[in-house]
Design a protein around this motif. Structure first.
Motif, PDB file in Angstrom:
ATOM      1  N   LEU A 123       0.810  -1.220   0.000  1.00 34.00           N
ATOM      2  CA  LEU A 123       0.000   0.000   0.000  1.00 34.00           C
ATOM      3  C   LEU A 123       0.843   1.270   0.000  1.00 34.00           C
ATOM      4  CD1 LEU A 123      -2.771  -1.026   2.556  1.00 34.00           C
ATOM      5  CD2 LEU A 123      -2.934  -0.982   0.066  1.00 34.00           C
ATOM      6  N   LEU A 124       1.785   1.381   0.954  1.00 40.59           N
ATOM      7  CA  LEU A 124       2.581   2.610   0.999  1.00 40.59           C
ATOM      8  C   LEU A 124       3.898   2.367   1.723  1.00 40.59           C
ATOM      9  CD1 LEU A 124       2.365   3.981   4.104  1.00 40.59           C
ATOM     10  CD2 LEU A 124       0.027   4.310   3.358  1.00 40.59           C
ATOM     11  N   ARG A 125       4.811   3.308   1.549  1.00 40.53           N
ATOM     12  CA  ARG A 125       6.150   3.257   2.161  1.00 40.53           C
ATOM     13  C   ARG A 125       6.288   4.492   3.047  1.00 40.53           C
ATOM     14  NH1 ARG A 125      11.177   5.445   0.165  1.00 40.53           N
ATOM     15  NH2 ARG A 125      13.013   4.204   0.739  1.00 40.53           N
ATOM     16  N   GLU A 126       6.707   4.287   4.285  1.00 44.40           N
ATOM     17  CA  GLU A 126       6.777   5.403   5.226  1.00 44.40           C
ATOM     18  C   GLU A 126       8.035   5.285   6.081  1.00 44.40           C
ATOM     19  OE1 GLU A 126       5.396   8.981   6.599  1.00 44.40           O
ATOM     20  OE2 GLU A 126       4.383   7.747   5.109  1.00 44.40           O
ATOM     21  N   GLU A 127       8.641   6.434   6.419  1.00 42.50           N
ATOM     22  CA  GLU A 127       9.868   6.448   7.203  1.00 42.50           C
ATOM     23  C   GLU A 127       9.573   6.375   8.699  1.00 42.50           C
ATOM     24  OE1 GLU A 127      13.929   9.147   7.787  1.00 42.50           O
ATOM     25  OE2 GLU A 127      12.123  10.032   6.892  1.00 42.50           O
ATOM     26  N   MET A 128      10.354   5.561   9.404  1.00 41.46           N
ATOM     27  CA  MET A 128      10.308   5.516  10.865  1.00 41.46           C
ATOM     28  C   MET A 128      11.352   6.497  11.393  1.00 41.46           C
ATOM     29  SD  MET A 128       8.845   4.078  13.529  1.00 41.46           S
ATOM     30  CE  MET A 128       8.293   2.370  13.340  1.00 41.46           C
ATOM     31  N   VAL A 129      10.936   7.385  12.292  1.00 42.82           N
ATOM     32  CA  VAL A 129      11.847   8.414  12.801  1.00 42.82           C
ATOM     33  C   VAL A 129      11.831   8.423  14.325  1.00 42.82           C
ATOM     34  CG1 VAL A 129      11.582   9.903  10.776  1.00 42.82           C
ATOM     35  CG2 VAL A 129      10.023  10.175  12.725  1.00 42.82           C
ATOM     36  N   VAL A 130      12.899   8.979  14.905  1.00 44.54           N
ATOM     37  CA  VAL A 130      12.929   9.233  16.337  1.00 44.54           C
ATOM     38  C   VAL A 130      12.082  10.471  16.594  1.00 44.54           C
ATOM     39  CG1 VAL A 130      14.376   9.692  18.351  1.00 44.54           C
ATOM     40  CG2 VAL A 130      15.261   8.298  16.458  1.00 44.54           C
ATOM     41  N   CYS A 131      11.224  10.393  17.575  1.00 44.10           N
ATOM     42  CA  CYS A 131      10.331  11.512  17.893  1.00 44.10           C
ATOM     43  C   CYS A 131      10.715  12.053  19.266  1.00 44.10           C
ATOM     44  CB  CYS A 131       8.888  11.032  17.880  1.00 44.10           C
ATOM     45  SG  CYS A 131       7.690  12.352  18.100  1.00 44.10           S
ATOM     46  N   LEU A 132      11.113  13.346  19.308  1.00 38.94           N
ATOM     47  CA  LEU A 132      11.602  13.955  20.539  1.00 38.94           C
ATOM     48  C   LEU A 132      10.802  15.203  20.879  1.00 38.94           C
ATOM     49  CD1 LEU A 132      14.506  13.561  18.499  1.00 38.94           C
ATOM     50  CD2 LEU A 132      15.209  13.144  20.857  1.00 38.94           C
ATOM     51  N   PRO A 133      10.790  15.578  22.166  1.00 42.81           N
ATOM     52  CA  PRO A 133      10.133  16.838  22.523  1.00 42.81           C
ATOM     53  C   PRO A 133      10.989  18.015  22.068  1.00 42.81           C
ATOM     54  CG  PRO A 133      11.173  15.870  24.449  1.00 42.81           C
ATOM     55  CD  PRO A 133      11.307  14.861  23.339  1.00 42.81           C
ATOM     56  N   ALA A 134      10.335  19.102  21.713  1.00 41.00           N
ATOM     57  CA  ALA A 134      11.080  20.304  21.313  1.00 41.00           C
ATOM     58  C   ALA A 134      11.996  20.736  22.457  1.00 41.00           C
ATOM     59  CB  ALA A 134      10.103  21.420  20.961  1.00 41.00           C
ATOM     60  N   GLU A 141      18.422  18.588  17.720  1.00 37.75           N
ATOM     61  CA  GLU A 141      19.170  19.360  16.727  1.00 37.75           C
ATOM     62  C   GLU A 141      19.955  18.461  15.768  1.00 37.75           C
ATOM     63  OE1 GLU A 141      18.871  22.625  16.469  1.00 37.75           O
ATOM     64  OE2 GLU A 141      17.461  22.561  18.147  1.00 37.75           O
ATOM     65  N   ARG A 142      19.998  17.190  16.053  1.00 41.07           N
ATOM     66  CA  ARG A 142      20.761  16.262  15.205  1.00 41.07           C
ATOM     67  C   ARG A 142      20.031  16.030  13.881  1.00 41.07           C
ATOM     68  NH1 ARG A 142      23.923  12.598  18.287  1.00 41.07           N
ATOM     69  NH2 ARG A 142      24.179  11.406  16.349  1.00 41.07           N
ATOM     70  N   SER A 143      20.794  15.786  12.830  1.00 39.93           N
ATOM     71  CA  SER A 143      20.192  15.482  11.528  1.00 39.93           C
ATOM     72  C   SER A 143      19.781  14.019  11.439  1.00 39.93           C
ATOM     73  CB  SER A 143      21.168  15.820  10.398  1.00 39.93           C
ATOM     74  OG  SER A 143      22.371  15.061  10.545  1.00 39.93           O
ATOM     75  N   SER A 144      20.443  13.169  12.234  1.00 42.70           N
ATOM     76  CA  SER A 144      20.096  11.749  12.272  1.00 42.70           C
ATOM     77  C   SER A 144      20.621  11.140  13.567  1.00 42.70           C
ATOM     78  CB  SER A 144      20.670  11.009  11.060  1.00 42.70           C
ATOM     79  OG  SER A 144      22.085  11.039  11.079  1.00 42.70           O
ATOM     80  N   LEU A 145      20.046   9.975  13.913  1.00 43.70           N
ATOM     81  CA  LEU A 145      20.439   9.274  15.135  1.00 43.70           C
ATOM     82  C   LEU A 145      20.495   7.774  14.867  1.00 43.70           C
ATOM     83  CD1 LEU A 145      18.123  11.140  17.664  1.00 43.70           C
ATOM     84  CD2 LEU A 145      20.626  11.143  17.772  1.00 43.70           C
ATOM     85  N   ARG A 146      21.513   7.119  15.455  1.00 40.54           N
ATOM     86  CA  ARG A 146      21.554   5.666  15.387  1.00 40.54           C
ATOM     87  C   ARG A 146      20.671   5.096  16.488  1.00 40.54           C
ATOM     88  NH1 ARG A 146      26.007   3.923  17.014  1.00 40.54           N
ATOM     89  NH2 ARG A 146      26.971   5.914  17.614  1.00 40.54           N
ATOM     90  N   LEU A 147      20.052   3.953  16.217  1.00 39.03           N
ATOM     91  CA  LEU A 147      19.185   3.337  17.213  1.00 39.03           C
ATOM     92  C   LEU A 147      19.920   3.102  18.528  1.00 39.03           C
ATOM     93  CD1 LEU A 147      17.051   0.735  15.215  1.00 39.03           C
ATOM     94  CD2 LEU A 147      16.176   2.569  16.678  1.00 39.03           C
ATOM     95  N   GLN A 148      21.197   2.707  18.437  1.00 38.30           N
ATOM     96  CA  GLN A 148      21.959   2.418  19.646  1.00 38.30           C
ATOM     97  C   GLN A 148      22.125   3.655  20.527  1.00 38.30           C
ATOM     98  OE1 GLN A 148      22.741   1.479  16.637  1.00 38.30           O
ATOM     99  NE2 GLN A 148      22.854  -0.752  16.656  1.00 38.30           N
ATOM    100  N   ILE A 202      19.926   5.909  21.227  1.00 39.78           N
ATOM    101  CA  ILE A 202      18.745   6.298  22.004  1.00 39.78           C
ATOM    102  C   ILE A 202      18.340   5.239  23.035  1.00 39.78           C
ATOM    103  CG2 ILE A 202      17.910   7.672  20.065  1.00 39.78           C
ATOM    104  CD1 ILE A 202      15.785   5.504  19.595  1.00 39.78           C
ATOM    105  N   LEU A 203      19.086   4.133  23.111  1.00 39.26           N
ATOM    106  CA  LEU A 203      18.707   3.063  24.035  1.00 39.26           C
ATOM    107  C   LEU A 203      18.724   3.511  25.487  1.00 39.26           C
ATOM    108  CD1 LEU A 203      20.577  -0.013  22.470  1.00 39.26           C
ATOM    109  CD2 LEU A 203      18.128   0.522  22.376  1.00 39.26           C
ATOM    110  N   SER A 204      19.628   4.421  25.831  1.00 40.73           N
ATOM    111  CA  SER A 204      19.727   4.877  27.222  1.00 40.73           C
ATOM    112  C   SER A 204      18.759   6.002  27.542  1.00 40.73           C
ATOM    113  CB  SER A 204      21.166   5.340  27.521  1.00 40.73           C
ATOM    114  OG  SER A 204      21.519   6.422  26.662  1.00 40.73           O
ATOM    115  N   GLU A 205      18.135   6.562  26.525  1.00 44.25           N
ATOM    116  CA  GLU A 205      17.142   7.609  26.739  1.00 44.25           C
ATOM    117  C   GLU A 205      15.850   7.006  27.293  1.00 44.25           C
ATOM    118  OE1 GLU A 205      17.271  10.977  26.143  1.00 44.25           O
ATOM    119  OE2 GLU A 205      19.406  10.812  25.678  1.00 44.25           O
ATOM    120  N   PRO A 206      15.089   7.776  28.104  1.00 43.56           N
ATOM    121  CA  PRO A 206      13.781   7.268  28.550  1.00 43.56           C
ATOM    122  C   PRO A 206      12.892   7.019  27.330  1.00 43.56           C
ATOM    123  CG  PRO A 206      14.435   9.221  29.797  1.00 43.56           C
ATOM    124  CD  PRO A 206      15.403   9.105  28.653  1.00 43.56           C
ATOM    125  N   LEU A 207      12.429   5.801  27.182  1.00 46.74           N
ATOM    126  CA  LEU A 207      11.663   5.423  26.003  1.00 46.74           C
ATOM    127  C   LEU A 207      10.195   5.177  26.360  1.00 46.74           C
ATOM    128  CD1 LEU A 207      14.212   2.889  24.433  1.00 46.74           C
ATOM    129  CD2 LEU A 207      13.723   5.204  23.632  1.00 46.74           C
TER     130      LEU A 207
END
Length: 291
Positions: A161-172, A178-185, A187-192
């Motif tokens: 049906l469609l293709r969609e990007e998965m992104v990290v979602c953060l509070p302003a 401010e990062r242009s991209s993040l590796r999954l590893q 954000i593991l220590s961040e509160p999820l």
């Protein structure tokens, strides 16, 4: 001229016999003979040459046969279409789909579909991709909307049906916003704040955790998408969302692409060995056109 007389006429022409036509149609021969006699009187033409042992069409009969076959064919097509329309008046469509898709694409799809087919009933079960597959197998839903991948079952028919990007979602205001991209590893220590087990979002985090040999800092789990958004926007934690989920939100949530980027392909599936009702077929055609 009624359709029954034409049906009798065509069957006699096909079999070359009043008797065989009567047997085929399960009608008494005198009734068929009487109907054809009335048809000839109505047209003021002789349709069959009865002088020989085998019944043969006259030139006028051959001319009528062309039209009669075409008329009966159209009548049969109309009958089938009307049957299908009657079925659509009573049809039910049971759909399983993830919260992210259900909350953003689906309401408008349902609204437009119901405008076109107001009598159809639609019921929705929100569940993660893995659970949607189980719902299909248990025949608790007719159609499953889910992320396509290795978990797909061979006995499921699938339409992308469609293709969609998965992104990290953060509070302003978050330091990582401010990062242009993040590796999954990273954000593991961040509160999820994540969906519960069975959702691909959570599976991505757990896979990254296994790869990095580092446990994820999951502080809250729920299947309520709106609650996850609210908690993230208030700085309670961060999450992973399809980009479409916050595409039209205010600036309280910031999307950051993953490195490498992750794109999920969503598709509709159903059991190959289960009859897909006319109502469900109609919905699938509508869905493909919509997307």
């Amino acid at each position: 001229m009624d359709f029954k007389k034409l049906q009798y006429f065509v069957e006699i022409a096909n079999s070359g016999s009043f008797t065989k036509a009567a047997e085929k149609l399960l009608v008494a021969q005198p009734a068929i003979s009487k109907s054809i006699h009335k048809l000839e009187e109505e047209l003021q033409l002789t349709l069959f040459d009865r002088s020989e042992k085998a019944v043969a069409l006259t030139p006028e009969g051959r001319a009528l046969l062309i039209h009669a076959r075409a008329i009966l064919s159209r009548v049969e097509e109309a009958r089938k279409e009307m049957e299908e329309l009657r079925g659509l008046e009573k049809g039910e469509i049971r759909i399983g789909l993830p919260s992210m898709f259900g909350s953003y694409y689906f309401p408008q799809i349902i609204k437009e579909f119901k405008k076109k087919y107001p009598a159809l009933t639609i019921s929705v079960v929100e569940a993660g991709t893995l659970e949607v597959q189980k719902l299909l197998d248990r025949k608790e839903v007719d159609i499953g909307i889910s992320v396509l991948g290795d978990h797909q079952q061979e006995h499921h028919e699938v339409i992308p049906l469609l293709r969609e990007e998965m992104v990290v979602c953060l509070p302003a205001g978050h330091p990582l916003a401010e990062r242009s991209s993040l590796r999954l590893q990273e954000i593991l220590s961040e509160p999820l704040v994540l969906f519960k087990e069975g959702y691909l979002q959570r599976e991505l985090i757990m896979e990254a955790s296994r790869y990095a040999a580092s446990p994820p800092n999951i502080t809250f789990s729920t299947n309520q998408l709106s609650l996850i958004k609210s908690l993230v926007s208030e700085g309670f934690g961060i999450t992973l969302f399809l980009r479409m989920v916050i595409k039209h939100d205010d600036q309280s949530l910031v999307p950051v692409s993953l490195d490498p980027p992750v794109y999920l392909h969503l598709g509709a599936s159903w059991n190959k060995d289960t009859y897909l009702s006319k109502a469900c077929q109609t919905f699938m055609n509508f869905l493909k056109q919509w997307l």
